[in-house]
Design a protein around this motif. Structure first.
Motif, PDB file in Angstrom:
ATOM      1  N   ASP A   4       0.902  -1.040  -0.086  1.00  0.00           N
ATOM      2  CA  ASP A   4       0.075   0.022  -0.016  1.00  0.00           C
ATOM      3  C   ASP A   4       0.644   1.321  -0.139  1.00  0.00           C
ATOM      4  OD1 ASP A   4      -2.492  -1.174   0.025  1.00  0.00           O
ATOM      5  OD2 ASP A   4      -2.767  -1.322   1.935  1.00  0.00           O
ATOM      6  N   ASP A   5       2.259   1.190   0.084  1.00  0.00           N
ATOM      7  CA  ASP A   5       3.006   2.330  -0.246  1.00  0.00           C
ATOM      8  C   ASP A   5       2.925   2.635  -1.818  1.00  0.00           C
ATOM      9  OD1 ASP A   5       4.081   2.740   2.037  1.00  0.00           O
ATOM     10  OD2 ASP A   5       6.024   1.958   1.711  1.00  0.00           O
ATOM     11  N   LEU A   6       2.869   4.177  -2.026  1.00  0.00           N
ATOM     12  CA  LEU A   6       2.215   4.469  -3.373  1.00  0.00           C
ATOM     13  C   LEU A   6       3.197   5.416  -3.934  1.00  0.00           C
ATOM     14  CD1 LEU A   6       0.565   7.147  -3.698  1.00  0.00           C
ATOM     15  CD2 LEU A   6      -0.951   5.638  -2.281  1.00  0.00           C
ATOM     16  N   HIS A   7       3.383   5.637  -5.330  1.00  0.00           N
ATOM     17  CA  HIS A   7       4.153   6.533  -5.971  1.00  0.00           C
ATOM     18  C   HIS A   7       3.149   7.498  -7.034  1.00  0.00           C
ATOM     19  CE1 HIS A   7       6.967   3.837  -4.580  1.00  0.00           C
ATOM     20  NE2 HIS A   7       7.120   3.167  -5.593  1.00  0.00           N
ATOM     21  N   ILE A   8       3.418   8.584  -7.034  1.00  0.00           N
ATOM     22  CA  ILE A   8       2.678   9.450  -7.875  1.00  0.00           C
ATOM     23  C   ILE A   8       3.540  10.173  -8.819  1.00  0.00           C
ATOM     24  CG2 ILE A   8       0.968  11.500  -8.187  1.00  0.00           C
ATOM     25  CD1 ILE A   8      -0.080  10.756  -5.176  1.00  0.00           C
ATOM     26  N   ASN A   9       3.210  10.193 -10.232  1.00  0.00           N
ATOM     27  CA  ASN A   9       4.054  10.835 -11.002  1.00  0.00           C
ATOM     28  C   ASN A   9       3.375  11.310 -12.292  1.00  0.00           C
ATOM     29  OD1 ASN A   9       6.808  11.865 -11.791  1.00  0.00           O
ATOM     30  ND2 ASN A   9       7.205  10.167 -13.083  1.00  0.00           N
ATOM     31  N   ALA A  10       3.767  12.645 -12.672  1.00  0.00           N
ATOM     32  CA  ALA A  10       3.090  13.242 -13.813  1.00  0.00           C
ATOM     33  C   ALA A  10       3.648  12.490 -15.140  1.00  0.00           C
ATOM     34  CB  ALA A  10       3.541  14.707 -13.698  1.00  0.00           C
ATOM     35  N   ALA A  11       2.944  12.838 -16.091  1.00  0.00           N
ATOM     36  CA  ALA A  11       3.215  12.129 -17.523  1.00  0.00           C
ATOM     37  C   ALA A  11       4.452  12.768 -17.963  1.00  0.00           C
ATOM     38  CB  ALA A  11       2.221  12.352 -18.608  1.00  0.00           C
ATOM     39  N   GLU A  12       5.230  12.071 -18.747  1.00  0.00           N
ATOM     40  CA  GLU A  12       6.464  12.524 -19.429  1.00  0.00           C
ATOM     41  C   GLU A  12       7.380  13.095 -18.329  1.00  0.00           C
ATOM     42  OE1 GLU A  12       5.908  14.177 -23.216  1.00  0.00           O
ATOM     43  OE2 GLU A  12       3.959  13.668 -23.395  1.00  0.00           O
ATOM     44  N   ARG A  13       7.592  12.529 -17.268  1.00  0.00           N
ATOM     45  CA  ARG A  13       8.392  13.099 -16.056  1.00  0.00           C
ATOM     46  C   ARG A  13       9.191  11.970 -15.466  1.00  0.00           C
ATOM     47  NH1 ARG A  13       6.118  16.293 -11.325  1.00  0.00           N
ATOM     48  NH2 ARG A  13       5.526  17.701 -12.984  1.00  0.00           N
ATOM     49  N   PRO A  14      10.300  11.394 -16.199  1.00  0.00           N
ATOM     50  CA  PRO A  14      11.197  10.184 -16.053  1.00  0.00           C
ATOM     51  C   PRO A  14      11.870  10.384 -14.811  1.00  0.00           C
ATOM     52  CG  PRO A  14      12.093  11.163 -17.845  1.00  0.00           C
ATOM     53  CD  PRO A  14      10.804  11.771 -17.394  1.00  0.00           C
ATOM     54  N   LEU A  15      12.002   9.650 -13.631  1.00  0.00           N
ATOM     55  CA  LEU A  15      12.720   9.582 -12.433  1.00  0.00           C
ATOM     56  C   LEU A  15      13.518   8.474 -12.452  1.00  0.00           C
ATOM     57  CD1 LEU A  15      10.930   9.110  -9.099  1.00  0.00           C
ATOM     58  CD2 LEU A  15       9.708   8.879 -11.362  1.00  0.00           C
ATOM     59  N   PHE A  16      14.913   8.443 -11.793  1.00  0.00           N
ATOM     60  CA  PHE A  16      15.776   7.513 -11.654  1.00  0.00           C
ATOM     61  C   PHE A  16      15.083   6.404 -10.616  1.00  0.00           C
ATOM     62  CE2 PHE A  16      19.178   5.144  -9.592  1.00  0.00           C
ATOM     63  CZ  PHE A  16      19.613   4.705 -10.676  1.00  0.00           C
ATOM     64  N   LEU A  17      15.060   5.023 -11.119  1.00  0.00           N
ATOM     65  CA  LEU A  17      14.637   3.928 -10.100  1.00  0.00           C
ATOM     66  C   LEU A  17      15.242   2.856 -10.290  1.00  0.00           C
ATOM     67  CD1 LEU A  17      10.551   4.357 -11.049  1.00  0.00           C
ATOM     68  CD2 LEU A  17      11.905   5.018  -8.992  1.00  0.00           C
ATOM     69  N   ARG A  18      15.404   2.065  -8.864  1.00  0.00           N
ATOM     70  CA  ARG A  18      16.297   0.886  -8.705  1.00  0.00           C
ATOM     71  C   ARG A  18      15.743   0.041  -8.003  1.00  0.00           C
ATOM     72  NH1 ARG A  18      22.202   2.329  -9.247  1.00  0.00           N
ATOM     73  NH2 ARG A  18      22.134   3.218  -7.002  1.00  0.00           N
ATOM     74  N   TRP A  19      15.552  -1.218  -8.402  1.00  0.00           N
ATOM     75  CA  TRP A  19      15.214  -2.179  -7.576  1.00  0.00           C
ATOM     76  C   TRP A  19      15.754  -3.627  -7.812  1.00  0.00           C
ATOM     77  CZ3 TRP A  19      11.738   0.197 -10.744  1.00  0.00           C
ATOM     78  CH2 TRP A  19      11.010  -0.784 -11.572  1.00  0.00           C
ATOM     79  N   GLN A  20      15.686  -4.570  -6.877  1.00  0.00           N
ATOM     80  CA  GLN A  20      16.354  -5.783  -7.168  1.00  0.00           C
ATOM     81  C   GLN A  20      15.504  -6.944  -7.264  1.00  0.00           C
ATOM     82  OE1 GLN A  20      19.388  -5.964  -8.311  1.00  0.00           O
ATOM     83  NE2 GLN A  20      19.558  -3.721  -7.886  1.00  0.00           N
ATOM     84  N   SER A  21      14.188  -6.690  -6.654  1.00  0.00           N
ATOM     85  CA  SER A  21      13.037  -7.843  -6.709  1.00  0.00           C
ATOM     86  C   SER A  21      12.248  -7.923  -7.850  1.00  0.00           C
ATOM     87  CB  SER A  21      12.402  -7.889  -5.210  1.00  0.00           C
ATOM     88  OG  SER A  21      12.016  -6.662  -5.364  1.00  0.00           O
ATOM     89  N   SER A  22      10.958  -8.736  -7.723  1.00  0.00           N
ATOM     90  CA  SER A  22      10.088  -8.694  -8.821  1.00  0.00           C
ATOM     91  C   SER A  22       8.660  -8.333  -7.918  1.00  0.00           C
ATOM     92  CB  SER A  22       9.921  -9.902  -9.540  1.00  0.00           C
ATOM     93  OG  SER A  22      11.092 -10.259 -10.146  1.00  0.00           O
ATOM     94  N   PRO A  23       8.671  -6.981  -7.733  1.00  0.00           N
ATOM     95  CA  PRO A  23       7.387  -6.625  -6.835  1.00  0.00           C
ATOM     96  C   PRO A  23       5.925  -6.479  -7.761  1.00  0.00           C
ATOM     97  CG  PRO A  23       8.739  -4.765  -7.281  1.00  0.00           C
ATOM     98  CD  PRO A  23       9.495  -5.854  -7.913  1.00  0.00           C
ATOM     99  N   LYS A  24       5.062  -6.656  -7.104  1.00  0.00           N
ATOM    100  CA  LYS A  24       3.654  -6.580  -7.747  1.00  0.00           C
ATOM    101  C   LYS A  24       3.071  -5.109  -7.425  1.00  0.00           C
ATOM    102  CE  LYS A  24       2.739 -11.699  -7.005  1.00  0.00           C
ATOM    103  NZ  LYS A  24       1.796 -12.509  -6.391  1.00  0.00           N
ATOM    104  N   ALA A  25       2.023  -4.594  -8.513  1.00  0.00           N
ATOM    105  CA  ALA A  25       1.559  -3.418  -8.265  1.00  0.00           C
ATOM    106  C   ALA A  25       0.349  -3.185  -9.074  1.00  0.00           C
ATOM    107  CB  ALA A  25       2.538  -2.282  -8.583  1.00  0.00           C
ATOM    108  N   LEU A  26      -0.453  -2.464  -8.324  1.00  0.00           N
ATOM    109  CA  LEU A  26      -1.572  -1.965  -9.310  1.00  0.00           C
ATOM    110  C   LEU A  26      -1.291  -0.637  -9.749  1.00  0.00           C
ATOM    111  CD1 LEU A  26      -4.944  -2.178  -9.394  1.00  0.00           C
ATOM    112  CD2 LEU A  26      -4.995  -0.749  -7.461  1.00  0.00           C
TER     113      LEU A  26
END
Length: 297
Positions: A85-107
């Motif tokens: 239930d942690d969430l992220h919000i991002n506007a269209a066409e605004r890339p940000l740097f992300l890095r993760w190692q697992s295979s998370p599931k998301a809605l």
């Protein structure tokens, strides 16, 4: 692990496309005009600038995992364990740097830019969205419950319902996570008697169709957002609630005045299935369609 951002790796995901990008696996998906809702499995990401063509809300549904990110224009990389239930919000066409190692599931709920911009113009004037990572929002969590149910039911509630949820989400995002400089424009007043009659007559004549809010708005020459607010002011119901009530009213007539099966009646009045019809009938009448026919027939 280096904190240097590889600026040559930029991905803009298009959630309106039926086929998922290489980074995602869709497990469930619904798409309506301006809105796409997917449940996804994300592949491990060693580090990239990632954004989307749409405004997005990403709600995590998996076991805790470690995420690293760098917001646009920020100088440092942030790190945190992400939980359900942690969430992220991002506007269209605004890339940000992300890095993760697992295979998370998301809605993931994706709103087209034109869909949100129309709401912004009408209700908030100038209101660009901020990028938010690893936050909690009880309002969006509640909306996510409705989206998950709609995905599980394969979109049985139809376009009006999905668009109603999408409008509510857009308004909440703009009210809570935008850099607006003006107070929201509160729309007051309902529909004129002529426009209300046009809408109700149109709905009555198209009960068996998957009516969209865009179509209803065009009938009376209003925007979807304005129509939704004005219709509720006039009737006390959203267009989707009114549509369901009219389908139930017509179904009652057919249950008592015809020999058609419950399934035939469900489809004739616009429900996607026997089960969805029964669910909505019981919710409003406290009895199943079959028992209604037996008791009243």
């Amino acid at each position: 692990m280096s904190d240097r951002v590889p600026i040559n790796q930029i991905e803009l995901i298009d959630f309106s496309a039926e086929s998922p990008p290489n980074r995602l696996v869709y497990t469930e998906r619904l798409a309506h005009d301006g809105i796409s809702v997917t449940r996804c499995l994300l592949h491990p990401n060693p580090g990239a600038l990632i954004g989307s063509m749409q405004h997005t809300v990403i709600i995590h549904e998996s076991e805790p995992f470690h995420l690293e990110w760098q917001l646009p224009d920020a100088k440092t990389i942030e790190k945190r364990q992400i939980i359900t239930d942690d969430l992220h919000i991002n506007a269209a066409e605004r890339p940000l740097f992300l890095r993760w190692q697992s295979s998370p599931k998301a809605l993931i709920i994706a709103l087209e830019q034109t869909f949100v911009e129309q709401v912004a113009r009408e209700a908030f004037e100038d209101a660009p969205l901020r990028t938010m990572v690893a936050i909690r929002d009880p309002v969006i969590e509640g909306m996510a419950v409705a989206w998950r149910q709609e995905l599980a039911d394969h979109g049985s509630r139809g376009k009006l319902y999905a668009e109603h949820l999408g409008l509510a989400l857009a308004v909440h995002l703009l009210r809570t996570y935008s850099d607006r400089t003006n107070l929201p424009n509160i729309m007051t007043g309902g529909l004129s008697s002529r426009r209300l009659r046009q809408i109700t007559e149109f709905i009555g004549a198209h009960l068996d169709e998957n009516i969209s809010l865009n179509v209803l708005a065009k009938v009376v020459g209003l925007s979807p957002h304005h129509l939704s607010d004005a219709f509720k002011t006039s009737t006390g119901q959203s267009p989707h609630q009114y549509l369901i009530d009219q389908r139930i009213r017509r179904a009652k007539e057919l249950l008592l005045g015809s020999d058609k099966s419950v399934t035939e009646i469900a489809l004739e009045v616009g429900f996607a299935s026997h089960s969805h019809f029964t669910e909505q009938f019981r919710k409003r009448c406290k009895i199943t369609p079959t028992w209604y026919r037996r008791e009243r027939g």
